[in-house]
Design a protein around this motif. Sequence first.
Motif, short mmCIF file in Angstrom:
data_model
loop_
_atom_site.label_atom_id
_atom_site.label_comp_id
_atom_site.label_asym_id
_atom_site.label_seq_id
_atom_site.Cartn_x
_atom_site.Cartn_y
_atom_site.Cartn_z
N GLY A 42 0.73 -1.17 -0.08
CA GLY A 42 0.05 0.07 -0.08
C GLY A 42 0.88 1.25 0.06
O GLY A 42 1.89 1.03 0.09
N LEU A 43 0.24 2.35 -0.04
CA LEU A 43 0.77 3.74 0.05
C LEU A 43 0.30 4.46 1.40
O LEU A 43 -0.86 4.07 1.90
N ALA A 44 1.04 5.64 1.69
CA ALA A 44 0.88 6.47 2.86
C ALA A 44 -0.79 6.80 2.86
O ALA A 44 -0.78 7.08 4.17
N ASN A 45 -1.25 6.98 1.62
CA ASN A 45 -2.51 7.58 1.66
C ASN A 45 -3.68 6.55 2.07
O ASN A 45 -4.91 6.98 2.18
N GLN A 80 -4.51 0.38 -1.21
CA GLN A 80 -4.21 -1.08 -0.75
C GLN A 80 -3.99 -1.80 -2.25
O GLN A 80 -4.94 -1.64 -2.82
N THR A 81 -3.18 -2.37 -2.49
CA THR A 81 -2.84 -3.11 -3.79
C THR A 81 -3.58 -4.47 -3.70
O THR A 81 -4.13 -5.03 -4.87
N GLY A 82 -3.90 -5.15 -2.71
CA GLY A 82 -4.55 -6.32 -2.54
C GLY A 82 -3.66 -7.62 -2.62
O GLY A 82 -3.96 -8.56 -2.50
N ILE A 83 -2.40 -7.23 -3.10
CA ILE A 83 -1.60 -8.39 -3.13
C ILE A 83 -0.22 -7.80 -2.62
O ILE A 83 0.08 -6.59 -2.47
N ILE A 141 5.50 -5.93 -12.20
CA ILE A 141 5.67 -4.56 -12.03
C ILE A 141 4.41 -4.03 -12.19
O ILE A 141 3.48 -4.31 -13.20
N SER A 142 3.66 -3.05 -11.35
CA SER A 142 2.63 -2.37 -11.19
C SER A 142 2.40 -1.07 -10.80
O SER A 142 3.49 -0.67 -10.04
N VAL A 143 1.70 -0.31 -11.42
CA VAL A 143 1.61 1.19 -11.24
C VAL A 143 0.30 1.70 -10.46
O VAL A 143 -0.38 1.41 -11.09
N ALA A 144 0.45 2.35 -9.25
CA ALA A 144 -0.91 2.73 -8.75
C ALA A 144 -1.25 4.12 -9.30
O ALA A 144 -0.26 5.06 -9.31
#
Length: 242
Positions: A109-112, A115-118, A162-165
Amino acid sequence: SGGTKGSGGTKGSGGTKGSGGTETPSDGKITTSFQVGEDGQVTVEVSQLTSGELFFRLSPTTFDGTEPDLDGFFFNMADDAAVSGLNFHPSDNQGQVTGHQGLANGVNGLANGFQTGINFDGAFQFGSGADSSTGGTVHDVNFTLWSNNGPLTLQDIDLNSISVAVNTDGANPELLTRADAVNAAASGTDSYHNGGVEGDSFDAWYQHTLASEETDPNGSRGSGGTKGSGGTKGSGGTKGSG
């Protein structure tokens, strides 16, 4: 009599479509590029530098006024043991990089609160506000990984993971993946062949979706049979006596 019919030969499967491909210029830098996401795609470029670093650049695939806001970059290493030796550059809150994480199978996840879910091994966070992805829009960003354990190569990172939020501070947050881009390419044709997938798009879809299947979905193509030899012509009968 009839000849023997030839047995079926195996038809070769389609090759893998390169999305950007890999190139090695004269300076020894090796770069590969590909897309993530289905709509509002992002192009990911990864370069293996002669200095032993991996250099990354994220940018919009198309510029049409709907470019996504880049908030995070998530990745896995090929070997979990390599994660502890990683160094992230630039440091937090220098330029557009506002944070980083590195923990084998422990980043999601990120600070905000996104959640990525994985779980991933590492992440970079982008923004203009300190320690967050808020306060501005990031469309194009670059950053670097290097290791205390020696030079990094393209084989040291799991490129497929590789994944980009993007847009995580808005109403429609997304995690863009390579699988999304492959599926978008596979359905991006008006032709009915192969269920709406043909040409290079079919090759990419096949490699991603069916390449692990044991059975060739195209079936086997038979080789030519042996032509039968001619039969024996009968001899003339005996003429009866008067």
